[in-house]
Design a protein around this motif. Sequence first.
Motif, short mmCIF file in Angstrom:
data_model
loop_
_atom_site.label_atom_id
_atom_site.label_comp_id
_atom_site.label_asym_id
_atom_site.label_seq_id
_atom_site.Cartn_x
_atom_site.Cartn_y
_atom_site.Cartn_z
N UNK A 118 0.86 -1.18 0.00
CA UNK A 118 0.00 0.00 0.00
C UNK A 118 0.91 1.24 0.00
N UNK A 119 0.38 2.36 -0.51
CA UNK A 119 1.21 3.58 -0.58
C UNK A 119 1.81 3.96 0.76
N UNK A 120 1.04 3.77 1.84
CA UNK A 120 1.55 4.17 3.14
C UNK A 120 2.75 3.31 3.55
N UNK A 121 2.60 2.00 3.30
CA UNK A 121 3.72 1.10 3.61
C UNK A 121 4.97 1.48 2.85
N UNK A 122 4.77 1.77 1.55
CA UNK A 122 5.90 2.15 0.70
C UNK A 122 6.59 3.37 1.27
N UNK A 123 5.80 4.34 1.66
CA UNK A 123 6.36 5.59 2.17
C UNK A 123 7.17 5.32 3.44
N UNK A 124 6.58 4.52 4.35
CA UNK A 124 7.25 4.22 5.60
C UNK A 124 8.58 3.52 5.36
N UNK A 125 8.55 2.57 4.40
CA UNK A 125 9.77 1.83 4.09
C UNK A 125 10.85 2.77 3.58
N UNK A 126 10.46 3.63 2.66
CA UNK A 126 11.44 4.57 2.12
C UNK A 126 12.02 5.46 3.19
N UNK A 127 11.12 5.91 4.07
CA UNK A 127 11.58 6.77 5.17
C UNK A 127 12.59 6.03 6.05
N UNK A 128 12.25 4.78 6.36
CA UNK A 128 13.13 3.97 7.20
C UNK A 128 14.50 3.82 6.59
N UNK A 129 14.51 3.41 5.30
CA UNK A 129 15.79 3.21 4.63
C UNK A 129 16.56 4.52 4.52
N UNK B 212 16.44 7.17 6.44
CA UNK B 212 17.04 7.63 7.70
C UNK B 212 18.22 6.75 8.09
N UNK B 213 18.14 5.45 7.76
CA UNK B 213 19.28 4.58 8.07
C UNK B 213 20.53 5.02 7.30
N UNK B 214 20.32 5.30 5.99
CA UNK B 214 21.46 5.73 5.16
C UNK B 214 22.00 7.06 5.67
N UNK B 215 21.09 7.99 5.94
CA UNK B 215 21.51 9.31 6.39
C UNK B 215 22.30 9.20 7.69
N UNK B 216 21.78 8.38 8.62
CA UNK B 216 22.44 8.22 9.91
C UNK B 216 23.83 7.61 9.74
N UNK B 217 23.92 6.62 8.84
CA UNK B 217 25.22 5.98 8.63
C UNK B 217 26.23 6.97 8.07
N UNK B 218 25.80 7.76 7.06
CA UNK B 218 26.71 8.73 6.45
C UNK B 218 27.15 9.76 7.50
N UNK B 219 26.20 10.21 8.29
CA UNK B 219 26.49 11.18 9.34
C UNK B 219 27.49 10.59 10.34
#
Lengths: 268, 268, 271
Positions: free
Chosen positions: B13-24, B26-33
């Motif tokens: 569902x669109x909401x699930x997709x959005x949540x997944x993208x957000x999760x990934x 933030x993980x990438x952003x946090x790792x780079x940071x």
Amino acid sequence: MAVQSYPGRWKRPPVLLTNPFWRRAIYTGALVYLVLALQSVEIDWQRVWLGLDRGWKFIEGFLVPDFTTRWRDIREGLVESLTMTLTSTVAGILVSVPIGIGAARNLAPAPIYLVCRSIITLSRSFQEVIIAILLVAMFGFGPFAGFLTLSFATIGFLSKLLAEDIEECDRSQIEAIRATGAGWWQVVNYAVQPQVMPRLVGLSLYRLDINFRESAVIGIVGAGGIGATLNTAIDRYEYDSAGAILIIIIAIVLVVEYSSSWIRRWVQ
Amino acid sequence: MTSTSAPVWHYRTPKQTLLRWLGWFSLVALTVFSWQLMNENTIWAFVSDAPEQAADIGDRMFPPAWGYTGQLWQPLWDTINIATLGTLLGVLFAVPVAFLAASNTTPSTRFVRPLALLVIVASRSINSLIWALLLVAIIGPGLLAGIIAIGLRSIGFVAKLLYEAIEEIDTSQVEAVRATGASGAQVIDYAIVPQILPAFWGISVFRWDINIRESTILGLVGAGGLGIQLNASLATLAWNQVAMIFVVILFTVVVSEWVSAKVRQAVI
Amino acid sequence: MLELDRLSKTYATGDTALSQVSFEVPAGQVVGLIGPSGAGKSTLIRCINRLVEPSGGKVILSGTNLVTLRGNALRRARRRIGMIFQEYALVERLTVMENVLSGRLGYVPAWRSFLRRYSPEDVAKAFSLLEQVGLSDHFNKRADALSGGQRQRVGIARALEQDPELLLVDEPTASLDPKTSRQIMRLIGSACRKRNLPAIINIHDVLLAQQFTDRIIGLKAGEVVFDGKPEALTDQVLTRIYGDEDWTRMRGEENAGEESQPPTVDLAEGL
């Protein structure tokens, strides 16, 4: 019917070592070893007696920790430990997945299998601290050496368990996908990935926890992180600061453990 | 138009997709940071000449100082003793802690159980090398510090796995023994112990295997065993001796892993 | 003699499992307890030896009310009540002999049971019971090495080792094949007759209950809806207990199946 008499004694038969000779030999051997081993421990009671006072001070430091005096050092060490933990876990996972697939007998051809298995064995044989010593000698002091150490250790841990998981995959599902005419990548994507994904997430979170705990240790040999701060605090006999650091470590481990069980439930 | 009424299949569902993208994301952003934060002080010049350093160290390591072996037997014996006696010590304390922590055997879920769980977490969070560091400062260098350090670390590991085993026992067997009029101690002896005994041996031997690895490095902080030799050789940059020590460690680890696998096979 | 007086049980969740159950079981009587799943059969049996705490009423065994007992007194009461379980509930990793001897746990102090040093009488009794249930040669085997029927025989020996004044039996045949089920029921019945032992057998199989018990009690939603001779268990009564079903067909089929069974020589016959 005649009154029959039954034996009044019964002894439990030995379960594990049924041969009486070996049973006696092993028990005697264990006893002899224990005596020898205990004799090899030389205890300087005077030193222990003197130490009790310091031991008490440490317990006091643990009960009344001092977070403020060394807060700058603690914060620096903590930031290094935490960043090291996250980056090394992410890097470790990225490398472990291909190696894990390569080390799974049911997916990889023989030469690749052997190469991946030897990488895993190499990584698992040595303690993190020993790897850290070598990497510090090569890359210089600081968290970068720590990052490499933890990534390397993560590979051995994750790839091995991932490979075992893939090997235990339900064969019929793989066959069914293969039967649709799927290529190797599609088999991995449709038949293997759904089966191992939940466990991979769980293992990665578990490894995150281990990496944090290890990051507190490798600092002792110069690989950055909270371990270095702790080492200094103990060397200076600042037990209240050391107590504060230990409490922080325990608290973070607790938080990681709780949140990982939460994330695991959310993923499944 | 009929096509509008045809159901459209979405992977998520669109909401699930959005949540997944957000999760990934933030993980990438946090790792780079984290990566940037971690490497603020990294001197890349040291990193870039790592291959040369590695080649240099490798050069000095070969051939290993085979003659040095003579001086390693005693520390090796100490290392094995630290691991074995430390495991015994840890197991001795872990058993009561496990029974206090298991929800079906604890005398009080409100007071005793949280306390036992706290002991387990504290022991698990802190690596044996850190325990050794503390104990060497408190009771002085030597085998005793190493044994206690290994023991303290083992309590949490053994108790955690053991209390999980206790919580998973078959309750009908316990009920049956209770129905004969058995007392609490007898229920533990006849219904619980037989069920957890294989797990107990497996866990203890597994921990012993880990402890062998850990005790090879405790000497780095003065707690006896091979680590003392390792520390001395590192301090004098005698890399060929270091290599010899690595060979001995590798050999010991392989043997202990084999022993532990054999014993676990026998008891289960 | 066992007497239940308005025994009730309401679980913490609010479910009423038993409401005001009263009946008496005289010495030597074998009672079959039947009823649909969830009727409270299991709870009733467990309330008698207090594996489940009753919320009201009395359980009187030879003049003592068991409901008020605590600690050692409860232990002493439990050792007078033998229990046989569904799925046997043997301690799988102990030997057959240890399982039978565990019936003496309520009598011996903890150190004796820990060292497995039972009195000669206890051990001789265990050997004799194992012979009576036809397992003389198996006493040193581990319980999980036995077949289902053999395990249930060990369970019976364990209960009898207690020198019980009452036998509680919870679905003894639930996981056994028809032939073994009949053997086990016959064994329990003859053991009770020989010792003049009262028993309550909680059982699903109506035909087995009718054949091997002296009296049937039907339980429905925690209440006694039938209490009488096995012969009095008519189709109407069954419907009252279980709800509508074509009972004649059940009897017809089962009886036909039984006749085709070859006669078996049963070791337990001489018990």
